[in-house]
Structures are given as structure tokens and as C-alpha cells.
Design an enzyme around this catalytic site. Structure first.
Site, PDB file in Angstrom:
ATOM      1  N   HIS A 309       0.853  -1.193   0.000  1.00 14.11           N
ATOM      2  CA  HIS A 309       0.000   0.000   0.000  1.00 14.11           C
ATOM      3  C   HIS A 309       0.882   1.233   0.000  1.00 14.11           C
ATOM      4  O   HIS A 309       1.922   1.270   0.660  1.00 14.11           O
ATOM      5  CB  HIS A 309      -0.914   0.014   1.231  1.00 14.11           C
ATOM      6  N   ASP A 365      -7.826  -4.077   1.132  1.00 15.09           N
ATOM      7  CA  ASP A 365      -8.512  -4.330  -0.134  1.00 15.09           C
ATOM      8  C   ASP A 365      -8.447  -5.795  -0.545  1.00 15.09           C
ATOM      9  O   ASP A 365      -9.312  -6.271  -1.286  1.00 15.09           O
ATOM     10  CB  ASP A 365      -7.904  -3.467  -1.247  1.00 15.09           C
TER      11      ASP A 365
END
EC number: 2.3.3.-
Length: 438
Positions: A309, A365
Site C-alpha cells: 500500500h 482491499d
């Protein structure tokens, strides 16, 4: 100490410059003071990796803990207030946590607006084959909403109508949010060949959304959906937020800005990663093929979506909550076999030196698409369903931009193509040139 002065000596000209530093930032145009015989100094920043485009009071991070703060409140503080959509929307978009009366007034305005379903919107959605992907249907449906009310278009009205007009902005964000819910409900009913479920003026926004999308209306499902809303409502300057603000800088209506953000979000490097991730999991097929898949990832032959990320270099702080919500809904590999594949990828990658050295861990996610599946959304609806959360942040950024001085987004580029073409067809390349505005 975040304020000070930057001292610069240009080796090309031996000139010295001073540039003010405020809150660890400098104003980019100050670099235009630095000149040479070939022109003014410009900043080259592909992807805006180190460029601040706006000041905001919406979402930030605690400098000590790194915890995300929404108007100064942590997700845990907001959860403890049992916030519904209307509460969090009021907090992020309008700037303060609402009283019960303010929350009810907003609920009523949203619900009433959701009962407005223009015939042009119905026809636009139903013009698509039932097998169509949701994205073009969403764009068409929202565009039809705009056409149903030409007075919402600034150009037709003769110029700016939103910038500096807080009352009209408030109407605009409510209409755009309601329009998105209506379009999604129409798409869901059209694709499944079921009657459209109209909004109930007595229900909350998410109660209406669950009814319109025919999601299971269980207590834990709504609780987890609301909690997920808080974490997913805004994550600062995401790519879709930047695109929305770029569109907003020319002062169109909020639905047009929302369309631009949704289109951007569907790319596989943004929200589309969740749909792409589920497609990848399906292609793996079985647990015994996971090791080979990870080897292909390491050889850069396959892409592993949902790992690593940009902001969260260590463990994604949202991940524990996502796993907790799956547990609250008792969502297991028995309900969705792909979840077992995801868990195996996570397990093997977490002990693999390749992923460890690169700080590549499963982020929220990677598992979030299972949440939306548990909540009752189809695999190809994942990105669209995410917008039921993120629309809060998008509308907050649009409204905030309409309160700030406007600078239309207009970058320059560095031309590196041919400069002089000789008569004998030889190409002579000079030094790269910064483009003047055309």
C-alpha cells in the site's frame, strides 16, 4: 520545526535563492524564480507523488500513532457513537457531527430525493443489455440525471453557480448521492429482471440501499456495513479524489465530478483492483496451485492485487477490522471458496522472503471484496458497491473545494520529441523543452 527557509545555489548560474518553507511544504511557483538562459525551473512529478494540491480539514493522520482521523475523530470514536450514513456524511461533508435533529433532517432530505426517479434515467439504464458491466450503466444513468435537470449545469446558467454558494452546494451533494443510489438500484433490478424497489421516505439511506440492492437485511450486516463506511469513506488524496478535484476545478456540477471519479476508480490500480483480484483468484483454481501462482508473481509474470500500500508501509491498520467484520457475519470458505484461496496466499506470502523484504503484505482491499460479497453484492458490482462508502469523501472534497479559491488544474509537460527535421530526413534532437501552454 516545520517552518523555515530553503537556501538554494544553482550550479548552472551560481545564483542563490531563498524559498519559504511552511508546514514542511514549499509553493511550487516559487521555483519559477530560479532561472537560466533556457527558462524558468519547473518541477517534474509524474503521478503527483510529492505534490500537495489542496489544503483540507476532512481526513488526516495522528502524527504519533498514524491513526486516520475524520475531522479529528478516530474511526473507533465514530463507531462508539453508532454512526449511521447520515451522521458520517454530515461530519465529513458539512464539517460537524450532527445532533439527532440534524441527522434526521439529513435522512429525510436524502430519502425524499431518492424517490425522484426521472423517466430518462430509467430508459438510459434499461437501454443496456442485462449482461452489461455496471460501469457504463452507472455513467449513463448519472448522465441522464443531469439531463433531467439542465438548471444544474453551470454553463447553461451562464457561468459559475456552485463556487462560493454553500446552500446550492449542499443541495448538489444530496442530489448527487441520492442519484447514485437510485441508479444502482435501477441497474440491480434491470440485470436481475426484478421489479425496481423504490426508496422509502421513512428509512435511512443504508436501509434503502440494502432494500434497493436486495441485500440481506440482517442486524450484523448493517452494523458491519456502517462500520466499514467509516474506514472506507475517505483516504485522503486517492486517485479518484484527485480526478474529481481536477474536474471540479473547471466548476461543473457535482454529478459530472462524481462521474469522473467513478470512471477513474474502475481502473485496476484503484478500486478496480478488487474486481481484478477476484478474477485472479478464480483463475488460480485450487489451493495446490497457490505456490506456483506466487512464483509467477515473483517472476513478474502475474500481478497480485491487494498486496502492499502506498500509505501503509507496514501492516494495514484497516485489515484487522475487515477480518473482524467477516467473522461477525460468519462468512467462511464454506460460503465462498475463493476466501480459502485468499487466506492461503496471505499465509504463504507472509513467510516468503521475497514479500517480507519488500514489505508486501495483504492490505484491507485484499479481503474487502469478500465483505461486499457477504453483504450481497455480485462480483462485478464490487467497485460500484464501494462507492456507497466512498461517495461521502468524494462529496466532502467537492464541497470543500467549492469553499476554497479555485485554480483550474492545468499542468505542463516536458516535450522530448523531435525538434528539427532536416531536409535529408535526419532528425536532430535538442534538449527537452517544457511545453508552453497551447
Amino acid at each position: 520545526m516545520s517552518d523555515g527557509t530553503l537556501f538554494i545555489q544553482d550550479s548552472r548560474t551560481s545564483k542563490q535563492y531563498t524559498i519559504s518553507v511552511t508546514s514542511d511544504t514549499i509553493t511550487a511557483v516559487d521555483f519559477q524564480k530560479i532561472t537560466s538562459p533556457t527558462g524558468k525551473l519547473a518541477l517534474y512529478d509524474p503521478g503527483l507523488q510529492n505534490t500537495i494540491i489542496k489544503k483540507t480539514q476532512i481526513t488526516g493522520r495522528d502524527p504519533v500513532t498514524g491513526i486516520t482521523l475524520f475531522r479529528g475523530l478516530s474511526a473507533k470514536e465514530i463507531w462508539n457513537r453508532h454512526a449511521d450514513f447520515e451522521d458520517h456524511f454530515h461530519l465529513l461533508v458539512f464539517g460537524k457531527y450532527p445532533s439527532p435533529e440534524e441527522s434526521e433532517a439529513l435522512r429525510r432530505r436524502l430519502a425524499v430525493q431518492m424517490t425522484v426517479v426521472p423517466e430518462t434515467v430509467i430508459k438510459a439504464v434499461q437501454a443496456f443489455p442485462r449482461t452489461s458491466h455496471p460501469l457504463p450503466m452507472i455513467i449513463a444513468g448519472l448522465a441522464a440525471f443531469i439531463s433531467a435537470d439542465p438548471s444544474s449545469l453551470p454553463a447553461i446558467r451562464g457561468g459559475n453557480i456552485y463556487h462560493g454558494n454553500r446552500a446550492l452546494c449542499d443541495e448538489g451533494v444530496i442530489r448527487a448521492t441520492a442519484a447514485y443510489a437510485v441508479v444502482m438500484g435501477l441497474i440491480n433490478s434491470h440485470r436481475k429482471q426484478l421489479p425496481y424497489v423504490p426508496a422509502d421516505p421513512q428509512k435511512s439511506f443504508y436501509e434503502n440501499v440494502f432494500a434497493m440492492m436486495r441485500c440481506p437485511v440482517h442486524h450484523n450486516y448493517l452494523v458491519t456495513f456502517r462500520e466499514g463506511m467509516v474506514l472506507n469513506s475517505d483516504n485522503g488524496m486517492t486517485q479518484s479524489s484527485v480526478v474529481l478535484l481536477s474536474t471540479a476545478s473547471s466548476l461543473p456540477d457535482p454529478i459530472s465530478c462524481l462521474i469522473s471519479a467513478i470512471t477513474a476508480a474502475y481502473g485496476p490500480l484503484h478500486y478496480g483492483a478488487q474486481e481484478a483480484g477476484s478474477t485472479t483468484l478464480k483463475s488460480i483454481g485450487s489451493l495446490d496451485k497457490v505456490p506456483e501462482f506466487l512464483e509467477q508473481v515473483k517472476r513478474r509474470e502475474r500481478r497480485l492485487f491487494g498486496f502492499g500500500h502506498r500509505l501503509h508501509k507496514r501492516e494495514d491498520p484497516r485489515l484487522a477490522s475487515v477480518k473482524r467484520w467477516l467473522k461477525m457475519m460468519d462468512y467462511t470458505p464454506d460460503q465462498e471458496p475463493l476466501l480459502e484461496l485468499a487466506q492461503e496466499i496471505d499465509r504463504l506470502a507472509s513467510s516468503d522472503e521475497y514479500f517480507i523484504k519488500r514489505n508486501l503484505r495483504a492490505n484491507a482491499d485484499f479481503y474487502t471484496h469478500f465483505l461486499f460479497k457477504a453483504w450481497g453484492f455480485d462480483w462485478d458490482m464490487l467497485c460500484a458497491a464501494n462507492m456507497f462508502h466512498r461517495i461521502i469523501g468524494l462529496m466532502a472534497h467537492w464541497r470543500e473545494a467549492m469553499d476554497q479559491p479555485i485554480k483550474i488544474f492545468r499542468a505542463t509537460d516536458l516535450y522530448v520529441g523531435p525538434v528539427v527535421i532536416q531536409e535529408d530526413n535526419r532528425t536532430v534532437l535538442e534538449e527537452p523543452k517544457i511545453q508552453s501552454r497551447l
